[in-house]
Design a protein around this motif. Structure first.
Motif, PDB file in Angstrom:
ATOM      1  N   ALA A  16       3.544  -5.332  -9.692  1.00 44.16           N
ATOM      2  CA  ALA A  16       2.121  -5.323 -10.016  1.00 44.16           C
ATOM      3  C   ALA A  16       1.444  -4.087  -9.439  1.00 44.16           C
ATOM      4  CB  ALA A  16       1.454  -6.594  -9.503  1.00 44.16           C
ATOM      5  N   VAL A  17       1.760  -3.750  -8.202  1.00 43.28           N
ATOM      6  CA  VAL A  17       1.155  -2.590  -7.550  1.00 43.28           C
ATOM      7  C   VAL A  17       1.572  -1.296  -8.247  1.00 43.28           C
ATOM      8  CG1 VAL A  17       1.211  -1.202  -5.436  1.00 43.28           C
ATOM      9  CG2 VAL A  17       0.787  -3.663  -5.313  1.00 43.28           C
ATOM     10  N   ILE A  18       2.830  -1.186  -8.603  1.00 37.87           N
ATOM     11  CA  ILE A  18       3.297   0.008  -9.322  1.00 37.87           C
ATOM     12  C   ILE A  18       2.590   0.103 -10.679  1.00 37.87           C
ATOM     13  CG2 ILE A  18       5.315   1.067 -10.439  1.00 37.87           C
ATOM     14  CD1 ILE A  18       6.971  -0.091  -8.110  1.00 37.87           C
ATOM     15  N   GLY A  19       2.283  -1.060 -11.251  1.00 36.49           N
ATOM     16  CA  GLY A  19       1.560  -1.086 -12.519  1.00 36.49           C
ATOM     17  C   GLY A  19       0.070  -0.848 -12.394  1.00 36.49           C
ATOM     18  N   GLY A  20      -0.442  -0.745 -11.167  1.00 35.33           N
ATOM     19  CA  GLY A  20      -1.849  -0.402 -10.976  1.00 35.33           C
ATOM     20  C   GLY A  20      -2.704  -1.443 -10.288  1.00 35.33           C
ATOM     21  N   THR A  21      -2.152  -2.602  -9.941  1.00 30.27           N
ATOM     22  CA  THR A  21      -2.921  -3.645  -9.269  1.00 30.27           C
ATOM     23  C   THR A  21      -3.182  -3.259  -7.811  1.00 30.27           C
ATOM     24  OG1 THR A  21      -1.930  -5.343 -10.678  1.00 30.27           O
ATOM     25  CG2 THR A  21      -2.951  -6.112  -8.651  1.00 30.27           C
ATOM     26  N   ASP A  22      -4.360  -3.593  -7.307  1.00 34.16           N
ATOM     27  CA  ASP A  22      -4.697  -3.342  -5.917  1.00 34.16           C
ATOM     28  C   ASP A  22      -3.738  -4.119  -5.002  1.00 34.16           C
ATOM     29  OD1 ASP A  22      -6.773  -2.476  -3.785  1.00 34.16           O
ATOM     30  OD2 ASP A  22      -6.527  -4.635  -3.464  1.00 34.16           O
ATOM     31  N   PRO A  23      -3.210  -3.495  -3.934  1.00 34.72           N
ATOM     32  CA  PRO A  23      -2.245  -4.174  -3.051  1.00 34.72           C
ATOM     33  C   PRO A  23      -2.750  -5.498  -2.488  1.00 34.72           C
ATOM     34  CG  PRO A  23      -2.241  -1.832  -2.593  1.00 34.72           C
ATOM     35  CD  PRO A  23      -3.354  -2.070  -3.569  1.00 34.72           C
ATOM     36  N   GLU A  24      -4.014  -5.565  -2.076  1.00 30.41           N
ATOM     37  CA  GLU A  24      -4.536  -6.814  -1.512  1.00 30.41           C
ATOM     38  C   GLU A  24      -4.581  -7.917  -2.565  1.00 30.41           C
ATOM     39  OE1 GLU A  24      -8.188  -6.232   0.557  1.00 30.41           O
ATOM     40  OE2 GLU A  24      -7.260  -5.049   2.164  1.00 30.41           O
ATOM     41  N   LYS A  25      -4.931  -7.548  -3.777  1.00 30.24           N
ATOM     42  CA  LYS A  25      -4.968  -8.546  -4.862  1.00 30.24           C
ATOM     43  C   LYS A  25      -3.557  -9.017  -5.196  1.00 30.24           C
ATOM     44  CE  LYS A  25      -6.471  -9.346  -9.621  1.00 30.24           C
ATOM     45  NZ  LYS A  25      -7.075  -8.754 -10.844  1.00 30.24           N
ATOM     46  N   ALA A  26      -2.623  -8.086  -5.290  1.00 37.50           N
ATOM     47  CA  ALA A  26      -1.234  -8.450  -5.594  1.00 37.50           C
ATOM     48  C   ALA A  26      -0.664  -9.359  -4.511  1.00 37.50           C
ATOM     49  CB  ALA A  26      -0.383  -7.188  -5.734  1.00 37.50           C
ATOM     50  N   SER A  29       0.831  -1.208   0.000  1.00 29.69           N
ATOM     51  CA  SER A  29       0.000   0.000   0.000  1.00 29.69           C
ATOM     52  C   SER A  29       0.863   1.255   0.000  1.00 29.69           C
ATOM     53  CB  SER A  29      -0.929   0.005   1.222  1.00 29.69           C
ATOM     54  OG  SER A  29      -1.830  -1.082   1.166  1.00 29.69           O
ATOM     55  N   GLN A  30       2.007   1.194   0.681  1.00 26.93           N
ATOM     56  CA  GLN A  30       2.907   2.348   0.697  1.00 26.93           C
ATOM     57  C   GLN A  30       3.618   2.504  -0.649  1.00 26.93           C
ATOM     58  OE1 GLN A  30       4.793   1.151   4.449  1.00 26.93           O
ATOM     59  NE2 GLN A  30       4.035   3.029   5.379  1.00 26.93           N
ATOM     60  N   PHE A  31       3.918   1.411  -1.317  1.00 29.67           N
ATOM     61  CA  PHE A  31       4.424   1.497  -2.689  1.00 29.67           C
ATOM     62  C   PHE A  31       3.375   2.156  -3.588  1.00 29.67           C
ATOM     63  CE2 PHE A  31       7.841  -1.624  -1.795  1.00 29.67           C
ATOM     64  CZ  PHE A  31       8.845  -1.104  -2.580  1.00 29.67           C
ATOM     65  N   LYS A  32       2.116   1.779  -3.387  1.00 31.14           N
ATOM     66  CA  LYS A  32       1.028   2.373  -4.170  1.00 31.14           C
ATOM     67  C   LYS A  32       0.933   3.874  -3.915  1.00 31.14           C
ATOM     68  CE  LYS A  32      -3.920   1.824  -5.205  1.00 31.14           C
ATOM     69  NZ  LYS A  32      -4.256   3.258  -5.199  1.00 31.14           N
ATOM     70  N   GLU A  33       1.096   4.271  -2.664  1.00 30.09           N
ATOM     71  CA  GLU A  33       1.025   5.684  -2.330  1.00 30.09           C
ATOM     72  C   GLU A  33       2.144   6.464  -3.015  1.00 30.09           C
ATOM     73  OE1 GLU A  33       0.213   8.429   1.644  1.00 30.09           O
ATOM     74  OE2 GLU A  33       0.928   6.348   1.886  1.00 30.09           O
ATOM     75  N   LEU A  34       3.335   5.918  -3.024  1.00 29.15           N
ATOM     76  CA  LEU A  34       4.456   6.569  -3.708  1.00 29.15           C
ATOM     77  C   LEU A  34       4.185   6.698  -5.202  1.00 29.15           C
ATOM     78  CD1 LEU A  34       7.536   4.847  -1.977  1.00 29.15           C
ATOM     79  CD2 LEU A  34       6.645   7.156  -1.551  1.00 29.15           C
ATOM     80  N   THR A  35       3.548   5.678  -5.777  1.00 29.39           N
ATOM     81  CA  THR A  35       3.231   5.695  -7.210  1.00 29.39           C
ATOM     82  C   THR A  35       2.100   6.669  -7.502  1.00 29.39           C
ATOM     83  OG1 THR A  35       3.888   3.362  -7.328  1.00 29.39           O
ATOM     84  CG2 THR A  35       2.661   4.247  -9.194  1.00 29.39           C
ATOM     85  N   ASP A  36       1.028   6.609  -6.714  1.00 24.24           N
ATOM     86  CA  ASP A  36      -0.138   7.470  -6.942  1.00 24.24           C
ATOM     87  C   ASP A  36       0.220   8.950  -6.831  1.00 24.24           C
ATOM     88  OD1 ASP A  36      -1.678   5.236  -7.311  1.00 24.24           O
ATOM     89  OD2 ASP A  36      -2.670   5.320  -5.348  1.00 24.24           O
ATOM     90  N   LYS A  37       1.167   9.272  -5.967  1.00 23.63           N
ATOM     91  CA  LYS A  37       1.553  10.667  -5.777  1.00 23.63           C
ATOM     92  C   LYS A  37       2.623  11.113  -6.774  1.00 23.63           C
ATOM     93  CE  LYS A  37       0.471  10.762  -0.795  1.00 23.63           C
ATOM     94  NZ  LYS A  37      -0.572  11.795  -0.839  1.00 23.63           N
ATOM     95  N   GLY A  38       3.050  10.192  -7.645  1.00 29.21           N
ATOM     96  CA  GLY A  38       4.031  10.541  -8.662  1.00 29.21           C
ATOM     97  C   GLY A  38       5.461  10.560  -8.174  1.00 29.21           C
ATOM     98  N   TYR A  39       5.718   9.982  -7.007  1.00 22.81           N
ATOM     99  CA  TYR A  39       7.087   9.953  -6.484  1.00 22.81           C
ATOM    100  C   TYR A  39       7.878   8.801  -7.117  1.00 22.81           C
ATOM    101  CZ  TYR A  39       4.692  12.811  -2.969  1.00 22.81           C
ATOM    102  OH  TYR A  39       3.935  13.757  -2.333  1.00 22.81           O
ATOM    103  N   ILE A  40       7.193   7.734  -7.474  1.00 24.10           N
ATOM    104  CA  ILE A  40       7.731   6.689  -8.348  1.00 24.10           C
ATOM    105  C   ILE A  40       6.883   6.735  -9.612  1.00 24.10           C
ATOM    106  CG2 ILE A  40       7.949   4.202  -8.738  1.00 24.10           C
ATOM    107  CD1 ILE A  40       8.427   3.826  -5.778  1.00 24.10           C
ATOM    108  N   ALA A  41       7.506   6.925 -10.748  1.00 20.83           N
ATOM    109  CA  ALA A  41       6.758   7.010 -12.003  1.00 20.83           C
ATOM    110  C   ALA A  41       6.315   5.619 -12.449  1.00 20.83           C
ATOM    111  CB  ALA A  41       7.624   7.650 -13.086  1.00 20.83           C
ATOM    112  N   LYS A  42       5.082   5.518 -12.966  1.00 21.84           N
ATOM    113  CA  LYS A  42       4.601   4.221 -13.455  1.00 21.84           C
ATOM    114  C   LYS A  42       5.486   3.679 -14.570  1.00 21.84           C
ATOM    115  CE  LYS A  42      -0.249   4.382 -12.086  1.00 21.84           C
ATOM    116  NZ  LYS A  42      -1.658   4.278 -12.509  1.00 21.84           N
TER     117      LYS A  42
END
Length: 417
Positions: A393-403, A232-245
């Motif tokens: 997978a999460v950085i690519g857009g998959t939900d953390p729980e699913k990944a 989820s924290q990886f997702k947050e970094l990605t969603d905020k643009g701190y890690i680019a997709k």
């Protein structure tokens, strides 16, 4: 049997013994002019020039031994080293990653026992545990590295930034970098990035150093809070643009170039990348930090270390005496110091003097509370790949729980084997 026949057979027997002696690698004469040629294989392409210098020095000191070095890309080396070692013709001296690769090679029986070799005493005993198994020293880790982000200290000074002490602080730091036109985290998502950044991202989310042993015993799951929260924290970094997709298509060399060009504030790999960055930009100032993913008062660890690039001798080799001489040479403090200072790597040996500024600057991490790299404590290669794939997978857009659930399926498949 008549005398002529007896004399003839005796002569043949003497010739066979002589030929056997000429081909024996243990007595030193295996090739042209009695020179023994040994194969040295590893994955550190960026260190090749330094090793060439050290090999030249070794060959001058040992004129009856020639060292042929072959360097493989790290990902290829991790998957194929055990195959290369199988017949003993390649990798008389080889290197191993700790963790799953070490386990695979150990199970195959390719490590010669180094326990009684004098050069083992040159190492800091506390830093070579990763090369031990079943009471034997099977390999000696040469490198002491920190598997956590490298940051541009000049940019941090310019923006008045300090390494943060909690998760909210890390997010704020990334936002400041972004607002000022920098890529917050240069992320080599196509190769090593996910497997490196995961270490400091989970070090305090799962402070139990036995977590992956428990995972493989069925006593913990990737669907538990510790891993879902990390994803989820990886997702947050990605969603905020701190890690680019698009970072999933970025390789380490590309991310290093981004740092060297001073377009990024941090690089998600480790201290071993600092020399490569400095090669491209000698004036850049670098340091290390680790994201603290919990509240400051909940943080147990400050960072992550690994003892790796484990020097070993192939048990299938017919040239073990020569191979051990080369490992012994690399294990001398003078030679290890030359390697350290020219490659920007801390080493595990005693009595080494660090001369380069980046090594002096990062030596402070030797005094901090760091834990051994969690990823290298995953003993199963398929599970390790599944864990890393869940981050991608999460950085690519998959939900953390699913990944996490998909990765847990791989764990359970391997538990049943």
């Amino acid at each position: 049997m008549n005398k002529k026949l007896s004399s003839f057979l005796a002569a043949i027997f003497v010739m066979v013994l002589a030929l056997a002696g000429c081909s024996s690698n243990e007595t030193g004469g295996s090739g042209k002019d009695g020179v023994t040629e040994i194969s040295f294989i590893h994955w550190r392409g960026e260190d090749a020039e330094v090793f060439k210098e050290l090999i030249s020095k070794f060959e001058k000191e040992n004129p009856k031994i020639k060292v042929n070095m072959t360097v493989y890309p790290s990902e290829e080396y991790q998957s194929t080293a055990q195959t290369l070692l199988r017949d003993g013709s390649t990798g008389d001296v080889f290197t191993s990653f700790p963790g799953s690769q070490f386990e695979i090679i150990k199970k195959a029986g390719f490590f010669a026992d180094l326990s009684n070799e004098e050069f083992v005493q040159n190492y800091n005993e506390n830093l070579i545990e990763a090369g031990k198994a079943d009471g034997k020293q099977l390999a000696v880790p040469l490198q002491l590295v920190y598997n956590q982000p490298v940051y541009n200290a000049g940019i941090f000074e310019e923006l008045g930034l300090e390494p943060p002490k909690d998760w909210e602080g890390f997010l704020a730091l990334c936002e400041t970098l972004k607002e000022n036109g920098y890529t917050p985290i240069a992320f080599p998502g196509a190769d090593i990035g996910p497997g490196q950044l995961m270490n400091s991202m989970m070090m305090n989310n799962a402070p139990d150093e036995e977590i992956f042993a428990k995972l493989m015993a069925g006593d913990a799951k990737l669907t538990d809070e510790w891993w879902v929260n990390t994803l989820s924290q990886f997702k947050e970094l990605t969603d905020k643009g701190y890690i680019a997709k698009e970072a999933l298509g970025t390789k380490h060399d590309g991310a290093i170039a981004l740092m060297a060009q001073e377009k990024a504030g941090m690089l998600a790999s480790g201290s071993y990348a600092m020399a490569g960055i400095k090669q491209q930009n000698p004036d850049i100032k670098l340091q290390l930090l680790a994201p603290i993913t919990v509240a400051e008062n909940e943080a147990k660890y400050e960072g992550v270390h690994t003892t790796t690039f484990m020097l070993a001798v192939n048990s299938k080799s017919e040239k073990q005496d020569a191979a051990k001489k080369f490992v012994s040479f690399l294990s001398e403090s003078e030679n290890a110091g030359e390697y350290a200072n020219k490659t920007g790597q801390h080493v595990t040996l005693k009595d080494v003097t660090y001369e380069s500024e980046e090594l002096k600057d990062t030596a402070v991490w030797m005094e901090k509370n760091t834990r051994f790299q969690p990823r290298f404590l995953i003993p199963n290669a398929d599970v390790e790949k599944a864990v890393i794939a869940s981050i991608q997978a999460v950085i690519g857009g998959t939900d953390p729980e699913k990944a996490a659930a998909e990765a847990q399926k791989i764990v359970e498949q391997n538990l049943s084997k």
